[in-house]
Design a protein around this motif. Structure first.
Motif, short mmCIF file in Angstrom:
data_model
loop_
_atom_site.label_atom_id
_atom_site.label_comp_id
_atom_site.label_asym_id
_atom_site.label_seq_id
_atom_site.Cartn_x
_atom_site.Cartn_y
_atom_site.Cartn_z
N ALA A 97 137.87 -32.00 30.94
CA ALA A 97 138.96 -31.97 30.20
C ALA A 97 140.17 -31.17 30.83
O ALA A 97 140.10 -30.32 31.66
CB ALA A 97 138.55 -31.04 29.09
N ARG A 98 141.42 -31.47 30.62
CA ARG A 98 142.50 -30.92 30.71
C ARG A 98 143.60 -30.86 29.98
O ARG A 98 143.58 -31.73 29.06
CB ARG A 98 143.21 -31.43 31.89
CG ARG A 98 143.62 -32.69 31.84
CD ARG A 98 144.17 -33.46 33.02
NE ARG A 98 145.05 -34.71 32.82
CZ ARG A 98 145.40 -35.51 33.75
NH1 ARG A 98 145.36 -35.13 35.02
NH2 ARG A 98 145.99 -36.87 33.31
N GLU A 99 144.29 -29.52 29.64
CA GLU A 99 145.45 -29.24 28.64
C GLU A 99 146.78 -29.70 29.41
O GLU A 99 147.61 -30.22 28.50
CB GLU A 99 145.46 -27.91 28.21
CG GLU A 99 144.01 -27.82 27.39
CD GLU A 99 144.06 -26.04 27.03
OE1 GLU A 99 144.34 -25.90 25.97
OE2 GLU A 99 143.72 -25.35 27.93
N THR A 100 146.93 -29.74 30.64
CA THR A 100 147.99 -30.08 31.28
C THR A 100 147.84 -31.12 32.44
O THR A 100 146.83 -31.35 32.60
CB THR A 100 148.92 -29.07 31.79
OG1 THR A 100 147.90 -28.56 33.11
CG2 THR A 100 148.89 -27.63 30.74
N PRO A 101 148.70 -31.87 32.89
CA PRO A 101 148.57 -32.70 33.87
C PRO A 101 148.28 -32.15 35.20
O PRO A 101 147.79 -33.02 36.18
CB PRO A 101 149.78 -33.49 34.19
CG PRO A 101 150.69 -33.38 32.68
CD PRO A 101 150.12 -32.07 32.42
#
Length: 117
Positions: A97-101
């Motif tokens: 999972a990631r919150e930013t690219p």
């Protein structure tokens, strides 16, 4: 966010598996999600990704229409449907999972997929 991958197993070539990755801890819809894999002796490889809304999807070049990534934000789960499996698909599959690219910050523990010839 904590990630728990499941659904791996042993399957014959040409068969199918569906992997699941359940998320907990924070709002699932805040994360882009991805699947990666790592075969023995090889580097980790990008398999597929899906944006937080589900509208943007990308696949690794080797997928060639065999895999489908999807997500259900009501169930906090991302899926990877894998069809027409080949022995070279044998690997440990990880969800992330990631919150930013910039990078994937959170990783699940992996689930082993073994495809026999």
């Amino acid at each position: 966010v904590q990630l728990q991958a499941s659904g791996g197993g042993l399957v014959q070539a040409g068969g199918s598996l569906r992997l699941s990755c359940a998320a907990s801890g924070r709002t699932f819809s805040s994360y882009d999600m991805g699947w990666f894999r790592q075969a023995p002796g090889k580097e980790r490889e990008f398999v597929a990704s899906i944006s937080r809304s589900g509208r943007s999807i990308n696949y690794g070049q080797f997928v060639k229409g065999r895999f489908t990534i999807s997500r259900d934000n009501t169930k906090n789960t991302v899926y990877l449907q894998m069809n027409s499996l080949k022995p070279e698909d044998t690997a440990v599959y990880y969800c992330a999972a990631r919150e930013t690219p910039i990078a994937y910050d959170y990783w699940g523990q992996g689930t082993l997929v073994t495809v026999s010839s």
